[in-house]
Design a protein around this motif. Structure first.
Motif, PDB file in Angstrom:
ATOM      1  N   ALA A 158       6.382  23.526  14.413  1.00 30.10           N
ATOM      2  CA  ALA A 158       5.059  22.893  14.550  1.00 30.10           C
ATOM      3  C   ALA A 158       4.927  21.748  13.535  1.00 30.10           C
ATOM      4  N   LEU A 159       5.466  21.958  12.342  1.00 28.25           N
ATOM      5  CA  LEU A 159       5.390  20.906  11.317  1.00 28.25           C
ATOM      6  C   LEU A 159       6.159  19.666  11.787  1.00 28.25           C
ATOM      7  N   GLN A 160       7.344  19.898  12.373  1.00 34.01           N
ATOM      8  CA  GLN A 160       8.124  18.745  12.849  1.00 34.01           C
ATOM      9  C   GLN A 160       7.361  17.977  13.926  1.00 34.01           C
ATOM     10  N   GLU A 161       6.710  18.752  14.820  1.00 32.07           N
ATOM     11  CA  GLU A 161       5.945  18.109  15.905  1.00 32.07           C
ATOM     12  C   GLU A 161       4.761  17.321  15.335  1.00 32.07           C
ATOM     13  N   ALA A 162       4.072  17.931  14.374  1.00 30.63           N
ATOM     14  CA  ALA A 162       2.895  17.261  13.791  1.00 30.63           C
ATOM     15  C   ALA A 162       3.328  16.021  13.000  1.00 30.63           C
ATOM     16  N   ILE A 163       4.458  16.127  12.293  1.00 31.11           N
ATOM     17  CA  ILE A 163       4.958  14.971  11.527  1.00 31.11           C
ATOM     18  C   ILE A 163       5.318  13.837  12.490  1.00 31.11           C
ATOM     19  N   ALA A 164       5.984  14.196  13.591  1.00 33.02           N
ATOM     20  CA  ALA A 164       6.376  13.160  14.564  1.00 33.02           C
ATOM     21  C   ALA A 164       5.129  12.479  15.124  1.00 33.02           C
ATOM     22  N   GLN A 165       4.120  13.297  15.453  1.00 28.74           N
ATOM     23  CA  GLN A 165       2.859  12.725  15.970  1.00 28.74           C
ATOM     24  C   GLN A 165       2.201  11.803  14.947  1.00 28.74           C
ATOM     25  N   ALA A 166       2.402  12.139  13.662  1.00 29.29           N
ATOM     26  CA  ALA A 166       1.797  11.329  12.594  1.00 29.29           C
ATOM     27  C   ALA A 166       2.681  10.148  12.217  1.00 29.29           C
ATOM     28  N   GLY A 167       3.672   9.865  13.038  1.00 31.60           N
ATOM     29  CA  GLY A 167       4.505   8.676  12.809  1.00 31.60           C
ATOM     30  C   GLY A 167       5.601   8.854  11.785  1.00 31.60           C
ATOM     31  N   GLY A 168       5.924  10.119  11.440  1.00 32.55           N
ATOM     32  CA  GLY A 168       7.026  10.380  10.518  1.00 32.55           C
ATOM     33  C   GLY A 168       6.628  10.219   9.068  1.00 32.55           C
ATOM     34  N   LEU A 169       7.568  10.581   8.183  1.00 32.39           N
ATOM     35  CA  LEU A 169       7.294  10.544   6.741  1.00 32.39           C
ATOM     36  C   LEU A 169       8.171   9.517   6.018  1.00 32.39           C
ATOM     37  N   MET A 203       0.850  -1.193   0.000  1.00 32.69           N
ATOM     38  CA  MET A 203       0.000   0.000   0.000  1.00 32.69           C
ATOM     39  C   MET A 203       0.890   1.248   0.000  1.00 32.69           C
ATOM     40  N   ALA A 204       0.734   2.111  -1.042  1.00 35.93           N
ATOM     41  CA  ALA A 204       1.514   3.354  -1.099  1.00 35.93           C
ATOM     42  C   ALA A 204       0.862   4.384  -0.192  1.00 35.93           C
ATOM     43  N   LEU A 205       1.694   5.138   0.523  1.00 32.06           N
ATOM     44  CA  LEU A 205       1.178   6.172   1.421  1.00 32.06           C
ATOM     45  C   LEU A 205       1.594   7.554   0.927  1.00 32.06           C
ATOM     46  N   VAL A 206       0.736   8.525   1.164  1.00 31.73           N
ATOM     47  CA  VAL A 206       1.086   9.921   0.878  1.00 31.73           C
ATOM     48  C   VAL A 206       0.783  10.744   2.121  1.00 31.73           C
ATOM     49  N   ALA A 207       1.411  11.924   2.204  1.00 33.10           N
ATOM     50  CA  ALA A 207       1.123  12.826   3.328  1.00 33.10           C
ATOM     51  C   ALA A 207       0.624  14.153   2.802  1.00 33.10           C
ATOM     52  N   CYS A 251      -0.859  23.421  12.747  1.00 36.07           N
ATOM     53  CA  CYS A 251      -0.352  22.609  11.632  1.00 36.07           C
ATOM     54  C   CYS A 251      -0.927  21.204  11.780  1.00 36.07           C
ATOM     55  N   LYS A 252      -1.478  20.689  10.681  1.00 36.67           N
ATOM     56  CA  LYS A 252      -2.073  19.351  10.698  1.00 36.67           C
ATOM     57  C   LYS A 252      -1.418  18.509   9.617  1.00 36.67           C
ATOM     58  N   VAL A 253      -1.176  17.253   9.948  1.00 38.31           N
ATOM     59  CA  VAL A 253      -0.580  16.328   8.971  1.00 38.31           C
ATOM     60  C   VAL A 253      -1.477  15.102   8.875  1.00 38.31           C
ATOM     61  N   VAL A 254      -1.828  14.706   7.655  1.00 37.55           N
ATOM     62  CA  VAL A 254      -2.542  13.435   7.476  1.00 37.55           C
ATOM     63  C   VAL A 254      -1.690  12.525   6.608  1.00 37.55           C
ATOM     64  N   LEU A 275      -7.560   7.143   5.947  1.00 40.51           N
ATOM     65  CA  LEU A 275      -6.676   7.858   6.877  1.00 40.51           C
ATOM     66  C   LEU A 275      -5.888   6.828   7.681  1.00 40.51           C
ATOM     67  N   VAL A 276      -4.562   6.899   7.587  1.00 42.69           N
ATOM     68  CA  VAL A 276      -3.726   5.907   8.257  1.00 42.69           C
ATOM     69  C   VAL A 276      -3.170   6.466   9.571  1.00 42.69           C
ATOM     70  N   ARG A 277      -2.692   7.727   9.515  1.00 41.72           N
ATOM     71  CA  ARG A 277      -2.142   8.342  10.734  1.00 41.72           C
ATOM     72  C   ARG A 277      -2.363   9.856  10.621  1.00 41.72           C
ATOM     73  N   GLU A 278      -2.301  10.549  11.741  1.00 41.20           N
ATOM     74  CA  GLU A 278      -2.382  12.019  11.680  1.00 41.20           C
ATOM     75  C   GLU A 278      -1.689  12.659  12.872  1.00 41.20           C
ATOM     76  N   GLY A 279      -1.386  13.935  12.740  1.00 43.20           N
ATOM     77  CA  GLY A 279      -0.761  14.665  13.842  1.00 43.20           C
ATOM     78  C   GLY A 279      -1.093  16.144  13.732  1.00 43.20           C
ATOM     79  N   ARG A 280      -0.956  16.860  14.834  1.00 46.41           N
ATOM     80  CA  ARG A 280      -1.196  18.302  14.793  1.00 46.41           C
ATOM     81  C   ARG A 280      -0.399  19.012  15.870  1.00 46.41           C
ATOM     82  N   ALA A 281      -0.118  20.279  15.655  1.00 50.84           N
ATOM     83  CA  ALA A 281       0.585  21.102  16.650  1.00 50.84           C
ATOM     84  C   ALA A 281       0.145  22.544  16.463  1.00 50.84           C
ATOM     85  N   SER A 282       0.208  23.310  17.557  1.00 49.18           N
ATOM     86  CA  SER A 282      -0.297  24.696  17.514  1.00 49.18           C
ATOM     87  C   SER A 282       0.728  25.660  16.951  1.00 49.18           C
TER      88      SER A 282
END
Ligand SMILES: Nc1ncnc2c1ncn2[C@@H]1O[C@H](COP(=O)(O)OP(=O)(O)O)[C@@H](O)[C@H]1O
Ligand SMILES: O=C(CO)[C@@H](O)[C@H](O)COP(=O)(O)O
Length: 467
Positions: free
Chosen positions: A48-59, A1-5, A14-17, A26-33
């Protein structure tokens, strides 16, 4: 399964899906203020992007990434790619005088709509550059490149590979005030007129062109887009749809096949993220009107909504004109909010809550009218953004707008639009992927034209009208 962010770097957060490229699941997500304020260090968006990406399990396992972002913010870079000063955001009104000056210099509003499809207001980047030239000449002189929040984040994700690698898309370029959606070209004369000299501008990529790869990875970077164009893509909006977004900004926008040019300045003639156009009306006061009302009444959003729905439409004649942060549409940058029609009966939390909901919706109803006046044909109104979570907003919107409202399932449509673009870049197909969406709700109510009439009366009586 290919994933995109997909990423949404919006005003408040900042929100990451991370989504499955085939099904859209939707496989994972993250957000930061993000920090408060209308002047923000771009480094805060990066953090904030780094925090949201980390919460979303990285890229590490994604094959493509794209960024949607708040429009118009002025990000100035020096020759070495360092940020020259904090970014002035779309809701910073200090450049209102510069907007007036630029309109006069070019020969009036029509000269601007002919040139770039929009009449400058304080939100547009071009006015911020003029403010910089006049108020911080040293910073203006140091500015070697100008880009927007989403352009800058995309460039950072690529590893900051030199100013010439900066890239953007039609959607965000169309909000600068120095790129023409009609011709697809920069108006460097307008950039120079504002900033005082030429500068590097991001290459404007097509909807499925790649902006390079993620640093240290083979994952493709999409061109990204402004948040409203990205939301329209995330929703799969088509002609006949009007998207109403209640975030920090209130937005009503429509998909169009041809560029628009509204010399009244109400409708900005932007481009979308699919190669088409996105006429758009934007207010400065939307979800935060509800935040402010809830704070004033000492309640949470659920209680504010309950209070608003506990009294009849029209709030007993109480009207809130919610120009709490000045206003952009109508162009009243120095206006303040006002309450009209207070009586002993209406001086209660419930009437005030109702007036707040109706006031913010009346501003958007005016926006929908302005789109219609520009030729938009409205078959469906889609309501999204943080403010659309309010039950009172969902139930009152159809009455104030005088038409049914569709509320898609709660989600991050800007980030989803960026994720769809990421798949599109991967596939190179003619059209973006189609992802099924379940759980859309429809709201309808009897129209309440009297609410709008009373609001229009109150709107004409506000203080601090001078621009
Ligand atoms: N249930 C709710 N009712 C009303 N407003 C809400 C609710 N939940 C969140 N909000 C408001 O929505 C806003 C955030 O929405 P969002 O669309 O993410 O904004 P932005 O894109 O400008 O960052 C905040 O002002 C928040 O307080
Ligand atoms: O200025 C505009 C549109 O022209 C705003 O819509 C910004 O793009 C910010 O959006 P939100 O953060 O409020 O979603």
């Amino acid at each position: 399964m290919a994933l995109v962010a997909g990423i949404d770097s919006s005003t408040q957060s900042c929100k990451v899906v991370v989504r499955d490229a085939d099904t859209g699941e939707l496989v994972r997500e993250g957000r930061a203020s993000h920090p408060d304020g209308t002047e923000v260090a771009p480094a805060a968006w990066w953090d904030a992007l780094q925090e949201a990406i980390a919460q979303a399990g990285g890229l590490d396992d994604v094959e493509a990434v794209a960024v949607g972002g708040q429009q118009h913010g002025m990000v100035c870079l020096d020759e070495s790619g360092e940020v020259v000063r904090d970014a002035l955001l779309w809701n910073d009104t200090r450049s209102a005088g510069a907007a007036t000056e630029l309109i006069r210099e070019l020969g009036g509003p029509s000269a601007w709509t002919d040139a770039v499809g929009s009449v400058p207001v304080a939100s547009l980047t071009v006015t911020k550059l003029r403010w910089l030239r006049d108020n911080e000449p040293e910073n203006a002189a140091r500015t070697a490149a100008v880009c927007l929040p989403h352009d800058w984040l995309t460039w950072r994700l690529a590893g900051s590979p030199g100013l010439e690698a900066l890239a953007t898309d039609r959607g965000d370029a169309s909000g600068t005030g120095y790129w023409s959606p009609a011709t697809g070209d920069y108006r460097r004369d307008l950039l120079e007129r504002a900033l005082g000299h030429d500068a590097v501008l991001p290459r404007v990529l097509g909807p499925r062109e790649s902006a390079g790869t993620l640093a240290g990875s083979s994952a493709l970077l999409g061109a990204g887009s402004g948040d409203n164009a990205a939301a329209a893509l995330g929703l799969g909006a088509a002609q006949g749809d009007v998207v109403v977004s209640l975030g920090t900004s209130g937005v009503a926008c429509a998909i169009a096949d041809a560029p628009s040019a509204d010399a009244s300045g109400l409708v900005a003639g932007f481009a979308d993220a699919t190669g088409r156009f996105l006429p758009l009306v934007c207010t400065l006061n939307a979800a935060r009107v509800l935040d402010g009302a809830a704070r004033l009444l000492g309640v949470d959003h659920a209680e504010l909504s309950r209070l608003a729905l506990s009294v009849p439409a029209g709030a007993g004649g109480l009207v809130l004109v919610p120009y709490l942060e000045g206003e952009r549409t109508p162009d009243l940058p120095n206006a303040t909010g006002s309450l009209h029609g207070l009586t002993l009966e209406t001086m209660t939390p419930a009437f005030l809550a109702r007036a707040a909901v109706e006031g913010l919706l009346c501003g958007l109803a005016d926006g929908i009218d302005a789109l219609t006046a520009q030729g938009a044909v409205i078959e469906r109104v889609l309501l999204i953004g943080g403010g659309a979570k309010s039950e009172a907003v969902r139930r009152t919107a159809p009455a104030v707008f005088g038409r049914p409202v569709v509320v898609p399932p709660a989600g991050e449509y800007v980030a989803d639009g960026a994720a769809r673009q990421a798949v599109w870049v991967l596939s190179g197909a003619d059209e973006p992927p189609v992802w099924a969406r379940e759980g859309t709700e429809s709201y309808d109510a009897e129209a309440t034209p009297a609410v709008r009439e009373r609001y229009a009366e109150a709107r004409g009586k506000i203080l601090d009208k001078v621009g």
